[in-house]
Enzyme design. Structure first.
Site, short mmCIF file in Angstrom:
data_model
loop_
_atom_site.label_atom_id
_atom_site.label_comp_id
_atom_site.label_asym_id
_atom_site.label_seq_id
_atom_site.Cartn_x
_atom_site.Cartn_y
_atom_site.Cartn_z
N ARG A 57 -10.86 5.94 8.87
CA ARG A 57 -9.88 5.31 7.97
C ARG A 57 -8.89 4.49 8.80
NH1 ARG A 57 -8.63 10.82 4.85
NH2 ARG A 57 -7.28 11.01 6.67
N PHE A 73 15.76 19.04 -1.31
CA PHE A 73 14.40 18.58 -1.59
C PHE A 73 14.16 17.20 -0.98
CE2 PHE A 73 11.50 16.15 -4.29
CZ PHE A 73 10.44 17.02 -4.48
N TYR A 78 0.84 -1.20 0.00
CA TYR A 78 0.00 0.00 0.00
C TYR A 78 0.88 1.25 0.00
CZ TYR A 78 -2.91 3.83 1.49
OH TYR A 78 -3.52 5.07 1.55
N ARG A 112 1.86 8.46 12.94
CA ARG A 112 1.52 9.69 13.66
C ARG A 112 0.03 9.99 13.61
NH1 ARG A 112 3.12 14.69 10.41
NH2 ARG A 112 1.28 13.92 9.34
#
Length: 389
Positions: free
Chosen positions: A200, A260, A143, A190
């Protein structure tokens, strides 16, 4: 609409406006990228944000949504395609998809091919998990691969396509996948309570079922001890990605790409350290402090500094391991392997040896970043904006 002429065309400027609207925190790091890579990453982000908005929209029936996710990548080549029935907050990226797809078609073919391929794979993966729950740890990895690992792989291929990075960065999909998995698992861990409230579930059943009958039971005050043990096991699972993260970052050559990639990763390790063995995860939101986030952003500019930061936070976790914790041995083992990789190679490599010119740049960065940092606790989740944010 009429557009005053400047360096950016009308469509691109609109895309950057959407980027700033949909990703307050991540927009700044994307806009700091060099050259044409910046536009490619901006469009990649918006395409995935649009796909994600379809996945999140509960008002679209499954019979419509599944084929829609499967076919979504093909809309990149259909100038007229848009979707106006969404009720989601980011629906604008679907309503004005023609602007995004037009700018997509303006990118070099190397970038188009990457974005289209990742969009296709992600749509198929999202559709698969709409119809099933995350059961095994293997499925948890799968997932997370669909919604975040693929983002890491796609970005890595864009970095290499831009020639700012070596081809190995885009080819080594295992390392790129780990970059996404580390961020995604951190967000999932978290956000336990927030996800519970919204109905969910992303924690893998294989793990939580050893601690409770239902995932929601972990939020009950009488179950706080087993809840924290379950939390610690999942954090231990996530820490296994850190060696890959360090290897990946050590290969990067371009400063804008390094920043980044590194910033979300150090935010994630700081978040895991804050969550480890912390009952607050089941009672409210655990956030890293804004000042801590600024420091991390300013420090995470080279591989030695990032290793030092990782070392510091796994040390913090190590100090908190309860002797009675069922995962304590596993946690100690994974921390030992991270320590071995992140030990400073020389005493001078301390992240506090900066030149005065660098410090003045850092202070400037801090000043510029402040407003953007008020939402920086969301940076990691924005980065991996798959089915989970």
């Amino acid at each position: 609409p009429l557009c005053p002429q400047d360096s950016l065309g009308c469509g691109l400027r609109t895309c950057y406006r959407y980027l700033n609207q949909t990703s307050r925190s991540f927009a700044a790091v994307i806009q700091a990228l060099d050259g044409e890579l910046r536009h490619a990453v901006c469009i990649f982000y918006l395409v995935l944000r649009a796909l994600d908005t379809v996945e999140d929209d509960m008002s679209i029936p499954l019979a419509v949504k599944v084929p829609m996710l499967h076919e979504f990548h093909s809309h990149l080549y259909q100038p007229e395609w848009k979707f106006t029935e969404s009720k989601e907050k980011d629906r604008q990226v679907l309503e004005d998809f023609p602007t995004i797809s037009m700018e997509f078609r303006n990118l070099s073919k190397v970038y188009q091919d990457v974005i289209s391929d990742i969009c296709h794979k992600m749509g198929v993966g999202m559709a698969e998990f709409l119809e099933k729950k995350v059961d095994s740890q293997h499925e948890w990895d799968k997932y997370c691969h669909y919604v975040a690992g693929l983002v890491g792989i796609g970005l890595s291929r864009l970095f290499s396509a831009s020639e700012l990075e070596d081809s190995i960065v885009g080819q080594d999909t295992d390392l790129a996948n780990s970059m996404g998995l580390f961020l995604q698992k951190t967000n999932i861990i978290r956000d336990y309570l927030e996800d519970q409230m919204e109905g969910r579930e992303f924690w893998p059943r294989e793990v939580w079922s050893r601690y409770a009958k239902k995932l929601s039971d972990l939020a009950k005050p009488e179950n706080i001890d087993v809840a924290v043990q379950c939390l610690n096991e999942l954090i231990t699972n996530a820490l296994h990605h850190v060696p890959d993260v360090l290897t990946y970052l050590s290969r990067l050559k371009n400063q804008s790409v390094f920043n980044f990639c590194a910033i979300p990763q150090v935010m994630a390790i700081a978040t895991l350290a804050a969550c480890y063995n912390n009952q607050q995860v089941f009672r409210g939101v655990v956030k890293i402090r804004k000042g801590q986030a600024v420091t991390l952003m300013m420090d995470a500019t080279n591989i030695q500094a990032v290793k030092a930061i990782m070392y510091q936070y796994v040390e913090e976790i190590y100090q908190k391991i309860p002797s009675t914790d069922p995962s304590s041995n596993k946690t100690q083992q994974v921390i030992a392997s991270i320590r071995a990789m992140s030990l400073p190679s020389s005493p001078m490599a301390s992240r506090h040896h900066y030149s005065p010119i660098y410090l003045s740049c850092a202070m400037l960065l801090a000043a510029l970043s402040w407003q953007y940092l008020s939402t920086l606790s969301k940076a990691t989740e924005e980065f991996v904006q798959g089915g989970k944010d």
